[in-house]
Design a protein around this motif. Structure first.
Motif, PDB file in Angstrom:
ATOM      1  N   VAL A  93       0.858  -1.181   0.000  1.00  0.00           N
ATOM      2  CA  VAL A  93       0.000   0.000   0.000  1.00  0.00           C
ATOM      3  C   VAL A  93       0.895   1.232   0.000  1.00  0.00           C
ATOM      4  N   SER A  94       0.721   2.105  -0.992  1.00  0.00           N
ATOM      5  CA  SER A  94       1.542   3.303  -1.129  1.00  0.00           C
ATOM      6  C   SER A  94       0.672   4.551  -1.041  1.00  0.00           C
ATOM      7  N   LEU A  95       1.047   5.476  -0.145  1.00  0.00           N
ATOM      8  CA  LEU A  95       0.321   6.732   0.050  1.00  0.00           C
ATOM      9  C   LEU A  95       1.241   7.894  -0.303  1.00  0.00           C
ATOM     10  N   SER A  96       0.737   8.847  -1.079  1.00  0.00           N
ATOM     11  CA  SER A  96       1.533   9.984  -1.530  1.00  0.00           C
ATOM     12  C   SER A  96       1.024  11.279  -0.924  1.00  0.00           C
ATOM     13  N   ILE A  97       1.962  12.127  -0.489  1.00  0.00           N
ATOM     14  CA  ILE A  97       1.629  13.445   0.065  1.00  0.00           C
ATOM     15  C   ILE A  97       2.645  14.451  -0.455  1.00  0.00           C
ATOM     16  N   GLY A  98       2.147  15.620  -0.863  1.00  0.00           N
ATOM     17  CA  GLY A  98       3.045  16.690  -1.313  1.00  0.00           C
ATOM     18  C   GLY A  98       3.113  16.790  -2.821  1.00  0.00           C
ATOM     19  N   ASP A  99       4.301  17.019  -3.345  1.00  0.00           N
ATOM     20  CA  ASP A  99       4.458  17.205  -4.788  1.00  0.00           C
ATOM     21  C   ASP A  99       4.077  15.944  -5.564  1.00  0.00           C
ATOM     22  N   THR A 100       3.494  16.164  -6.723  1.00  0.00           N
ATOM     23  CA  THR A 100       3.160  15.069  -7.636  1.00  0.00           C
ATOM     24  C   THR A 100       4.437  14.414  -8.155  1.00  0.00           C
ATOM     25  N   CYS A 101       4.383  13.108  -8.333  1.00  0.00           N
ATOM     26  CA  CYS A 101       5.518  12.403  -8.929  1.00  0.00           C
ATOM     27  C   CYS A 101       5.055  11.612 -10.141  1.00  0.00           C
ATOM     28  N   VAL A 102       6.008  11.261 -10.972  1.00  0.00           N
ATOM     29  CA  VAL A 102       5.779  10.283 -12.032  1.00  0.00           C
ATOM     30  C   VAL A 102       6.171   8.926 -11.444  1.00  0.00           C
ATOM     31  N   PHE A 103       5.200   8.047 -11.325  1.00  0.00           N
ATOM     32  CA  PHE A 103       5.425   6.711 -10.779  1.00  0.00           C
ATOM     33  C   PHE A 103       5.428   5.731 -11.937  1.00  0.00           C
ATOM     34  N   ARG A 104       6.553   5.082 -12.138  1.00  0.00           N
ATOM     35  CA  ARG A 104       6.707   4.162 -13.268  1.00  0.00           C
ATOM     36  C   ARG A 104       6.438   2.737 -12.769  1.00  0.00           C
ATOM     37  N   PHE A 105       5.362   2.139 -13.276  1.00  0.00           N
ATOM     38  CA  PHE A 105       4.983   0.804 -12.830  1.00  0.00           C
ATOM     39  C   PHE A 105       5.179  -0.172 -13.972  1.00  0.00           C
ATOM     40  N   GLY A 106       6.062  -1.125 -13.751  1.00  0.00           N
ATOM     41  CA  GLY A 106       6.474  -1.996 -14.836  1.00  0.00           C
ATOM     42  C   GLY A 106       5.970  -3.415 -14.736  1.00  0.00           C
ATOM     43  N   ASN A 107       6.794  -4.335 -15.166  1.00  0.00           N
ATOM     44  CA  ASN A 107       6.449  -5.752 -15.223  1.00  0.00           C
ATOM     45  C   ASN A 107       7.290  -6.525 -14.213  1.00  0.00           C
ATOM     46  N   THR A 108       7.049  -7.809 -14.086  1.00  0.00           N
ATOM     47  CA  THR A 108       7.738  -8.606 -13.065  1.00  0.00           C
ATOM     48  C   THR A 108       9.053  -9.218 -13.545  1.00  0.00           C
ATOM     49  N   GLU A 109       9.407  -9.008 -14.813  1.00  0.00           N
ATOM     50  CA  GLU A 109      10.571  -9.689 -15.379  1.00  0.00           C
ATOM     51  C   GLU A 109      11.787  -8.795 -15.591  1.00  0.00           C
ATOM     52  N   THR A 110      11.566  -7.534 -15.878  1.00  0.00           N
ATOM     53  CA  THR A 110      12.672  -6.666 -16.260  1.00  0.00           C
ATOM     54  C   THR A 110      12.415  -5.237 -15.805  1.00  0.00           C
ATOM     55  N   ARG A 111      13.496  -4.470 -15.645  1.00  0.00           N
ATOM     56  CA  ARG A 111      13.364  -3.059 -15.282  1.00  0.00           C
ATOM     57  C   ARG A 111      12.902  -2.203 -16.461  1.00  0.00           C
ATOM     58  N   GLY A 112      12.963  -2.754 -17.650  1.00  0.00           N
ATOM     59  CA  GLY A 112      12.593  -1.990 -18.838  1.00  0.00           C
ATOM     60  C   GLY A 112      11.129  -2.132 -19.205  1.00  0.00           C
ATOM     61  N   LYS A 113      10.836  -1.795 -20.447  1.00  0.00           N
ATOM     62  CA  LYS A 113       9.463  -1.876 -20.938  1.00  0.00           C
ATOM     63  C   LYS A 113       8.996  -3.317 -21.010  1.00  0.00           C
ATOM     64  N   PRO A 114       7.676  -3.546 -20.898  1.00  0.00           N
ATOM     65  CA  PRO A 114       6.613  -2.549 -20.817  1.00  0.00           C
ATOM     66  C   PRO A 114       6.426  -2.000 -19.400  1.00  0.00           C
ATOM     67  N   TYR A 115       6.115  -0.715 -19.345  1.00  0.00           N
ATOM     68  CA  TYR A 115       5.752  -0.085 -18.080  1.00  0.00           C
ATOM     69  C   TYR A 115       4.734   1.011 -18.356  1.00  0.00           C
ATOM     70  N   THR A 116       4.087   1.466 -17.290  1.00  0.00           N
ATOM     71  CA  THR A 116       3.090   2.526 -17.372  1.00  0.00           C
ATOM     72  C   THR A 116       3.495   3.642 -16.425  1.00  0.00           C
ATOM     73  N   ASP A 117       3.502   4.880 -16.901  1.00  0.00           N
ATOM     74  CA  ASP A 117       3.778   6.034 -16.052  1.00  0.00           C
ATOM     75  C   ASP A 117       2.468   6.601 -15.529  1.00  0.00           C
ATOM     76  N   VAL A 118       2.380   6.687 -14.210  1.00  0.00           N
ATOM     77  CA  VAL A 118       1.179   7.193 -13.538  1.00  0.00           C
ATOM     78  C   VAL A 118       1.578   8.402 -12.706  1.00  0.00           C
ATOM     79  N   GLU A 119       0.834   9.498 -12.797  1.00  0.00           N
ATOM     80  CA  GLU A 119       1.091  10.646 -11.939  1.00  0.00           C
ATOM     81  C   GLU A 119       0.386  10.440 -10.608  1.00  0.00           C
ATOM     82  N   LEU A 120       1.172  10.413  -9.532  1.00  0.00           N
ATOM     83  CA  LEU A 120       0.626  10.286  -8.188  1.00  0.00           C
ATOM     84  C   LEU A 120       0.670  11.650  -7.523  1.00  0.00           C
TER      85      LEU A 120
END
Length: 219
Positions: free
Chosen positions: A143-170
């Motif tokens: 469970v992740s809770l965000s407070i303060g400045d907006t961030c770009v949160f990059r949520f990817g896959n379970t196999e690699t640090r690279g693509k595919p991933y989705t950028d979500v503004e939190l």
């Protein structure tokens, strides 16, 4: 972002749920004040040193269990040798409510029993590289809770640090939960957007992130 336009919840991946505006401004202010108190110790905030010598750009503190790369303990051997403070029941209540709301499943929420929180503070220029949360013995959701400045949160896959991933503004007050098939997805924070937070919650700048987890550990 126009605050008058509601941001819909989204599911970037199976088991991952983003719920915008989940924390009220009052709850955010309460957590900011609590984090300031926790940061005074017994184990204060620090910049974590990684095994290969690098130092994380953000500041971190822990309650319940102390995390240092890449293990948990009750004693902060890498900081000051003190025993970490107890996990606050108030955060446990928030965690159960978060899981119930994100998954729309009251039973899943009731069963959620976090026993540690990692508090990360992102100041100017701070980022977080792509990584997995895999030091826990439990596969319960994070469970992740965000407070303060907006961030770009990059949520990817379970196999690699690279693509595919989705950028979500939190943004401030947002909830992000990931479990099930996405529990061990790589994720990171490539950017924080300065000046996007509301000073009324008690932060004049930067981003606070509280990450609740179930370690699965016992003394």
């Amino acid at each position: 972002m126009n605050a008058l336009i509601p941001r819909p919840r989204s599911r970037p991946a199976p088991g991952a749920v983003h719920v915008p505006g989940w924390l009220s401004p009052e709850e955010q202010a309460e957590l900011v004040a609590a984090c300031r108190a926790w940061a005074r110790g017994p184990v204060p905030m620090r910049r974590t040193r990684l095994p290969r010598g690098g130092v994380m750009s953000g500041h971190t503190m822990c309650l319940g269990w102390h995390w240092s790369p890449y293990a948990y303990s009750r004693i902060a051997h890498d900081v000051n040798g003190a025993r970490v403070a107890a996990f606050p029941e108030r955060l446990g209540e928030l965690g159960r409510r978060a899981v119930a709301d994100a998954y729309e499943d009251g039973a899943a929420g009731a069963a959620y029993a976090p026993d540690t929180v990692l508090v990360n503070f992102y100041g100017e220029g701070a980022t977080m590289g792509m990584h997995q949360d895999k030091d826990e013995k439990s596969g319960a959701p994070v469970v992740s809770l965000s407070i303060g400045d907006t961030c770009v949160f990059r949520f990817g896959n379970t196999e690699t640090r690279g693509k595919p991933y989705t950028d979500v503004e939190l943004a401030s007050g947002d909830l992000f939960v990931f479990g099930g098939p996405s529990r061990y997805a790589f994720h990171g924070v490539p950017k924080v957007l300065p000046g996007t937070g509301d000073p009324a919650v008690g932060l004049s700048g930067g981003r606070l992130n509280l990450t609740l987890r179930v370690t699965g550990l016992t003394d």
